[in-house]
Design a protein around this motif. Structure first.
Motif, short mmCIF file in Angstrom:
data_model
loop_
_atom_site.label_atom_id
_atom_site.label_comp_id
_atom_site.label_asym_id
_atom_site.label_seq_id
_atom_site.Cartn_x
_atom_site.Cartn_y
_atom_site.Cartn_z
N HIS A 59 -48.67 -59.50 96.24
CA HIS A 59 -49.99 -59.69 96.03
C HIS A 59 -50.68 -58.51 96.05
CE1 HIS A 59 -53.65 -60.83 98.25
NE2 HIS A 59 -53.36 -62.04 97.82
N ARG A 60 -50.54 -57.33 96.71
CA ARG A 60 -51.50 -56.21 96.55
C ARG A 60 -51.40 -55.66 95.17
NH1 ARG A 60 -53.03 -53.89 101.39
NH2 ARG A 60 -53.25 -51.95 100.18
N GLU A 61 -50.18 -55.54 94.74
CA GLU A 61 -50.24 -54.79 93.39
C GLU A 61 -50.76 -55.81 92.20
OE1 GLU A 61 -49.20 -51.91 92.61
OE2 GLU A 61 -48.44 -51.28 94.58
N THR A 62 -50.66 -56.91 92.46
CA THR A 62 -51.39 -57.78 91.39
C THR A 62 -52.95 -57.82 91.50
OG1 THR A 62 -49.44 -59.32 91.51
CG2 THR A 62 -51.36 -60.25 90.58
N TYR A 63 -53.27 -57.79 92.85
CA TYR A 63 -54.88 -57.73 93.16
C TYR A 63 -55.34 -56.51 92.58
CZ TYR A 63 -59.22 -57.05 95.48
OH TYR A 63 -60.45 -56.78 95.96
N PHE A 119 -48.36 -55.83 86.60
CA PHE A 119 -49.11 -56.73 87.59
C PHE A 119 -50.38 -57.24 86.98
CE2 PHE A 119 -46.50 -54.18 90.33
CZ PHE A 119 -45.77 -55.42 91.03
N ALA A 120 -50.79 -56.50 85.80
CA ALA A 120 -52.16 -56.92 85.24
C ALA A 120 -51.93 -58.20 84.60
CB ALA A 120 -52.53 -55.95 84.50
N THR A 137 -65.18 -64.86 86.65
CA THR A 137 -64.65 -64.92 88.28
C THR A 137 -64.84 -66.38 88.93
OG1 THR A 137 -66.60 -63.32 88.59
CG2 THR A 137 -66.27 -64.48 90.47
N ALA A 138 -63.40 -66.52 88.66
CA ALA A 138 -62.88 -67.95 89.58
C ALA A 138 -63.45 -69.18 88.85
CB ALA A 138 -62.89 -67.84 90.89
N TRP A 139 -64.04 -69.18 87.66
CA TRP A 139 -64.40 -70.39 87.05
C TRP A 139 -63.34 -71.31 86.69
CZ3 TRP A 139 -63.27 -71.91 82.04
CH2 TRP A 139 -62.99 -70.60 81.10
N TYR A 140 -62.33 -70.70 86.39
CA TYR A 140 -61.08 -71.62 85.82
C TYR A 140 -60.14 -72.09 87.14
CZ TYR A 140 -59.61 -66.71 86.92
OH TYR A 140 -59.20 -65.51 87.35
N LEU A 141 -60.48 -71.62 88.46
CA LEU A 141 -59.89 -72.03 89.66
C LEU A 141 -60.50 -73.19 90.26
CD1 LEU A 141 -58.72 -68.51 90.82
CD2 LEU A 141 -57.32 -70.56 89.50
N PRO A 142 -59.95 -74.61 90.64
CA PRO A 142 -60.60 -75.62 90.91
C PRO A 142 -60.93 -75.33 92.62
CG PRO A 142 -58.32 -76.21 90.96
CD PRO A 142 -58.46 -74.87 90.08
N TYR A 143 -60.04 -74.49 93.21
CA TYR A 143 -60.34 -74.33 94.75
C TYR A 143 -61.41 -73.42 94.93
CZ TYR A 143 -56.85 -70.59 94.02
OH TYR A 143 -56.35 -69.63 93.42
N ALA A 154 -59.73 -61.48 90.90
CA ALA A 154 -58.34 -60.78 91.28
C ALA A 154 -57.57 -61.43 92.35
CB ALA A 154 -58.76 -59.25 91.44
N LEU A 155 -58.25 -61.79 93.27
CA LEU A 155 -58.01 -62.30 94.60
C LEU A 155 -57.24 -63.56 94.05
CD1 LEU A 155 -57.44 -62.14 97.54
CD2 LEU A 155 -59.46 -63.58 98.04
N ALA A 156 -57.60 -64.49 93.06
CA ALA A 156 -56.86 -65.69 92.76
C ALA A 156 -55.73 -65.47 91.88
CB ALA A 156 -58.12 -66.21 91.81
N VAL A 157 -55.87 -64.60 91.18
CA VAL A 157 -54.77 -64.09 90.29
C VAL A 157 -53.44 -63.73 91.08
CG1 VAL A 157 -53.51 -62.58 88.59
CG2 VAL A 157 -55.93 -63.52 88.09
#
Length: 755
Positions: A273-277, A77-78, A13-19, A307-310
């Motif tokens: 965006h939707r398909e990737t999420y 999209f995965a 869960t988003a530990w790899y994203l700084p924002y 998923a939102l970050a990806v």
């Protein structure tokens, strides 16, 4: 602890994203056999200690057989876990991000709001059932709901006046600060002679679909008169067929001095965006009631953040690729045409380009394709937006440029004035404007990036939402504890439907949006002022209380004296007249007195449409007919027309039969039931109304001589430029060598590369 010999799927869960480090401690390993199993803390620490999974993970003793399996790549999209990388850029140094305190729920405030909401609803229902009367007058009485409405209007009026003083004070203080910084404090007291935000950086997003060409060109010309020069004007045409391309070419023609290119996008960024999420978010296996509750309060399923970050990174990557190829970031104006979706898909493209290609620092201004913007629009709205770090969005006054075309547009113009200058001005004083209007709104860029993904992912009844984009953007801001404000110091002129049927379609769509968004309001109540809850409750209950009152008078023999309904109707008209008179005094416009007659079209058009909207919220069709001459020629089938106006026919039958029953009760003659047959006349008008209205108006309209006829698009304002020349010329920037000069000086770019 972990069982041996199983294959696991890893979701971080988003530990790899700084924002987005708020969910850094949520590391979950799931298995098809036991989706709720958790790894021990030592393994979590080892996983978080590495930069990427490829760097190696030290498996604790006793778990050597553990296999970490990436997401299947059968879905294009995965995103496999091993390919997750740091974002290509950090948004923090790009956007102007104000310092704010951490968002916390005040338990006392939240409890007070909940008690207030259910207390008001319970009191109104109970008071109506028992017939509670607060004030008894000689000829009539005022119940609990009427008392609340009167108090609500008086508070609205007082807060609207206070909001004017507040907004004027903010603008004047800003002007003084600028003057003092320039060493001229005396001129600062004038407040309007110079730019309030000379360092402001705002991009304009204008979207449209097969708009009337003259209205579209006037809209684009008004954008060129802004005293605060925008960083870029981004036009997005929702469609890539021939009628759409004529609209795109008109944009390029109007912005010829800006060297604006036309770029054909091969895909929808919103769909990417939707398909990737949805390809990367885990399946929601929680208890049904838990899912419903989280959906109601605005929370998302587990795994939403990564998923939102990806999905966000996929959009950023695609936009940066286009920017590298076509040098979008260097443009002062650009038009994009894309596959037809709906307005929200076009807005998503404009937002993504303004943030990730143009890197707009302060704010993004949005408007519609039929709207004329005052030249101080950007400057005034940015001033209010910057006045507090907790303001996430700002809107302004919306007027109607075609208000002189018919009585309907005159009534709508009066209603617009009260809606913005009284109702939303009052909400602004409390910091909770419920809807930042689509024709003229401004969003802080840093906040827009936060809400853009969830806004695009909104669904209702399992369907992706289309209309109601402006209201949901506002609700997303309010749900994050931010404030929304309104300014009267600038305004825009928009178009209002001239035919009754088209107006009903517009109001039905807006009512659907309102009722749908009420499911999002609980996410905002905990953070916002109680006034937001009070107004939402009143607006939601008023139509149904009014319907119950009307049918009680018409069909209930024990409803009181024969003249009580007439007295009630006269009282309602008197209240509307008082509102109209106050509005006329404030606006100094005698036409505001027409608002006292607005109740007529409200009762016979908007009231039944609200009920119909409540039962058809899951219908995502646009509703309002297109405005271009080509689209106007496309007719409607009987079923299409019935879906649009059939509920009005049912309403008219009920009302006229009720009137017949009421008159029979007074005079004792059953023949008065035949009054219900008068329903045939409005029903015929609804199905053939457009053509009949044009013919009837043509009989009574004075025919102009040929010399008086004008083919120009007429508006009330005379400040617009007569030709597409900007107020401030900028040096021409060289276009990319890849651009191919097209017709009318446009640069047509055919983009075939995809992500």
């Amino acid at each position: 602890m972990i069982s041996k010999g199983r294959t696991w799927r890893l979701y971080l869960t988003a530990w790899y994203l700084p924002y987005n480090r708020r969910a850094a401690k949520e590391v979950l390993l799931r298995t098809p056999f036991d989706p709720h199993s958790l790894v021990d803390e030592e393994l979590i620490q080892n996983l978080m200690a590495v930069d990427t999974p490829q760097a190696g993970v030290q498996i604790p003793a006793g778990h050597e057989s553990l296999i970490i399996e990436v997401l299947p790549d059968s879905n294009p999209f995965a995103t496999p876990f091993g390919s997750i990388k740091e974002p290509s850029s950090d948004s923090a140094p790009i956007f102007e991000t104000p310092q704010r305190k951490p968002l916390k729920i005040n338990p006392f405030k939240a409890t007070f709001n909940v008690v207030l909401a259910f207390g008001i609803i319970g009191a109104l229902i109970a008071g109506y059932i028992i017939g509670l009367r607060i004030f008894n007058i000689t000829i009539t009485s005022i119940g609990l709901y009427g008392t609340i409405l009167i108090a609500d209007y008086l508070i609205q009026l007082c807060c609207a006046v206070l909001n004017r003083f507040s907004v004027n004070r903010i603008a004047n203080n800003r002007a003084k600060e600028n003057a003092q910084a320039a060493g001229d404090s005396e001129k600062g007291t004038q407040g309007t002679s110079a730019l309030l935000n000379p360092d402001g950086e705002v991009s304009i997003a204008v979207v449209g679909y097969r708009e009337d060409e003259k209205a579209w060109r006037q809209c684009l010309r008004s954008l060129q008169t802004q005293t605060l020069r925008p960083k870029c004007v981004i036009g997005v045409v929702d469609g890539n067929e021939e009628p759409d391309l004529s609209m795109a070419n008109a944009f390029v023609s109007e912005f010829e001095s800006y060297n604006a290119p036309l770029i054909h996008l091969p895909l929808l960024l919103s769909e990417l965006h939707r398909e990737t999420y949805f390809a990367n978010v885990p399946k929601d296996r929680r208890f049904f009631l838990t899912k419903c509750w989280h959906w109601l309060i605005g929370r998302y399923r587990p795994g939403h953040a990564p998923a939102l970050a990806v999905a966000r990174e996929a959009v950023v990557t695609q936009v940066r690729e286009w920017d590298d190829n076509w040098n979008i970031s260097s443009l002062d104006a650009v038009c994009f045409s894309q596959p037809h979706g709906h307005k929200r898909t076009a807005m998503f493209t404009a937002f993504a380009m303004s943030m990730y290609a143009l890197r707009t620092r302060d704010a993004v201004f949005t408007t519609d394709s039929d709207t004329l913007i005052q030249n101080n629009g950007l400057d005034e709205m940015l001033t209010l937006l910057r006045s507090s770090p907790y303001i996430g969005g700002v809107t302004a006054d919306v007027k109607i440029w075609n208000r002189a075309e018919s009585l309907l547009t005159r009534l709508c113009a009066a209603r617009y004035w009260l809606a913005f200058n009284i109702e939303r001005a009052c909400q602004s004083m409390w910091g909770c404007v419920g809807c930042l209007s689509g024709p003229m709104s401004m969003y802080r860029t840093s906040d827009l990036e936060t809400i853009l993904g969830p806004w695009n992912l909104q669904t209702f009844g399992g369907k992706a939402t289309t209309f109601g984009d402006d209201r949901h953007l506002t609700n997303q801001l309010l749900a994050h504890g931010l404030r929304t404000r309104y300014t009267h110091r600038t305004w825009c002129d928009s178009e209002s439907p001239t035919s009754f049927v088209r107006w009903v379609a517009q109001q039905t769509r807006w009512s659907k949006s309102f009722f749908r968004e009420t499911f999002w309001f609980p996410a905002s109540f905990a953070y916002q002022a109680p006034w937001m809850l009070l107004e939402t409750t009143i607006q939601a209950l008023y139509p149904f209380i009014l319907i119950a009152t009307v049918f009680h008078f018409l069909f209930d023999p024990a409803s009181g004296g024969h003249w009580r309904p007439v007295i009630w109707l006269a009282t309602m008209f008197a209240v509307a007249f008082v509102k109209s008179f106050v509005a006329m005094i404030i606006s100094r416009d005698p036409w505001m007195l027409l608002f006292s007659c607005y109740g007529f079209i409200y009762f016979f058009g908007l009231l039944p449409s609200k009920v119909w909207a409540l039962f058809t919220m899951n219908k995502t069709g646009w509703g309002t007919s297109a405005r271009s001459s080509t689209e106007r020629k496309v007719g409607q089938s009987f079923l299409q027309r019935s879906f649009q106006v059939g509920h009005l026919v049912v309403w008219y039958v009920a009302v006229f039969v009720g009137i017949g029953f009421f008159v029979r009760r007074i005079f004792g003659n059953p023949l008065f039931f035949l009054i219900g047959a008068f329903t045939i006349m409005p029903a015929v008008f609804l199905y053939l109304g457009d053509s009949i209205a044009e013919k009837l108006s043509g009989l009574f309209r004075r025919k102009k001589p040929a010399s008086e006829k004008s083919t120009d698009f007429q508006v009330d304002e005379s400040v617009l430029p007569t030709k597409p020349l900007p107020v401030l010329e900028s040096p021409e920037k060289p276009l990319s060598p890849s651009l191919v000069r097209g017709k009318a000086g446009s640069a047509a770019i055919s983009m075939t590369n995809s992500r």
